[in-house]
Design a protein around this motif. Structure first.
Motif, PDB file in Angstrom:
ATOM      1  N   LEU A   1       1.479   9.067  -3.431  1.00  0.00           N
ATOM      2  CA  LEU A   1       2.697   9.146  -2.621  1.00  0.00           C
ATOM      3  C   LEU A   1       3.239  10.457  -2.638  1.00  0.00           C
ATOM      4  O   LEU A   1       3.415  11.211  -3.762  1.00  0.00           O
TER       5      LEU A   1
ATOM      6  N   CYS B   1       1.097   8.811   2.317  1.00  0.00           N
ATOM      7  CA  CYS B   1       0.642   7.823   1.442  1.00  0.00           C
ATOM      8  C   CYS B   1      -0.949   7.726   1.509  1.00  0.00           C
ATOM      9  O   CYS B   1      -1.451   7.733   2.704  1.00  0.00           O
ATOM     10  N   GLY B   2      -1.252   7.877   0.286  1.00  0.00           N
ATOM     11  CA  GLY B   2      -3.154   7.940   0.236  1.00  0.00           C
ATOM     12  C   GLY B   2      -3.224   6.426  -0.096  1.00  0.00           C
ATOM     13  O   GLY B   2      -2.820   5.990  -1.174  1.00  0.00           O
ATOM     14  N   THR B   3      -4.157   5.898   0.923  1.00  0.00           N
ATOM     15  CA  THR B   3      -4.638   4.500   0.730  1.00  0.00           C
ATOM     16  C   THR B   3      -6.182   4.275   0.712  1.00  0.00           C
ATOM     17  O   THR B   3      -6.841   5.342   1.083  1.00  0.00           O
ATOM     18  N   GLY B   4      -6.494   3.346   0.650  1.00  0.00           N
ATOM     19  CA  GLY B   4      -8.206   3.008   0.623  1.00  0.00           C
ATOM     20  C   GLY B   4      -8.579   3.227   1.941  1.00  0.00           C
ATOM     21  O   GLY B   4      -9.709   3.231   2.270  1.00  0.00           O
TER      22      GLY B   4
ATOM     23  N   VAL C   1      -1.663   7.553   5.530  1.00  0.00           N
ATOM     24  CA  VAL C   1      -0.715   7.265   6.345  1.00  0.00           C
ATOM     25  C   VAL C   1       0.618   7.729   6.079  1.00  0.00           C
ATOM     26  O   VAL C   1       0.902   8.324   4.805  1.00  0.00           O
TER      27      VAL C   1
END
Length: 225
Positions: A1, A11-14, A18
């Motif tokens: 984050l 936001c770093g997500t799989g 985002v």
């Protein structure tokens, strides 16, 4: 984050990156969802209320988070509210489609004085001082102290079906018409602008003057000028 300088959250997500940020658009709707009718006109009032006219559901007021609907019981005898304007005292005037012009009287409405039998459609209203300019299919009307002055033609041609009225910084009035282009009234003289003068359409639905003096013109079928 990671939070950036504009308070956006990254936001770093799989599933990838985002961005989370506040929405710039809020949907405003009364509990009855406008009775499934379209919204036609909007007018902020000096007391902070927001007035909204609809096509068939009468007039709504949003004030301090509370919604009120005005219809025949409150003196709005035609539920098709095409235009709204606020006078110098902050009172709301509502123009209907062939059902009269109404003036606010506290929490009730009544016919505008002297216009009890006025049944022309009113797609546009604009106060200029104590004068009320009224757009109708038969041209423009100027109303003051219960009396009407009609502008139905100039230069030997019909004025046009007036759908929008705006005033520029010099005091000139501009009228958008359905089929007759754009009409300017300045120093007691009228001038017409049409597609031959650069408009994308002679059918004009709305007008807005920006702070820099530019006139924005919403057309029917021709986009934004």
């Amino acid at each position: 984050l990671c939070e950036d300088r504009e308070k956006n959250l990254w936001c770093g997500t799989g599933a990838g990156l985002v961005l989370v940020r506040p929405s710039n658009v809020e949907t405003v709707s009364p509990p009855d969802k406008w009775q499934d009718r379209p919204v036609l006109s909007v007018q902020p009032a000096p007391d902070g209320a927001l007035w909204v006219g609809t096509e068939g559901a009468g007039l709504y007021r949003l004030q301090a988070g509370n919604w009120t609907n005005f219809d025949s019981a409150q003196g709005i005898h035609n539920p098709y509210i095409w235009s709204l304007a606020a006078d110098s005292r902050g009172k709301i005037w509502a123009g209907t489609w062939g059902g009269g012009l109404f003036q606010q009287k506290e929490d009730m409405f009544g016919f505008a004085p002297g216009l009890e039998n006025f049944l022309l459609p009113v797609p546009a209203l604009l106060f200029v001082g104590d004068e009320l300019w009224i757009g109708t299919p038969a041209g423009a009307l100027r109303y003051q102290n219960g009396k009407l002055e009609k502008f139905s033609e100039f230069a030997g041609q019909p004025f046009g079906d007036v759908r929008a009225i705006a005033q520029d910084k010099s005091g000139a009035l501009w009228f958008g018409t359905a089929g007759g282009g754009l009409v300017r009234w300045q120093d007691g003289k009228f001038r017409r602008f049409k597609k031959s003068n650069g408009l994308s359409s002679d059918f004009i639905e709305c007008l807005h003057f920006a702070d820099d003096g530019a006139l924005w013109i919403g057309t029917f079928g021709g986009g934004l000028d």
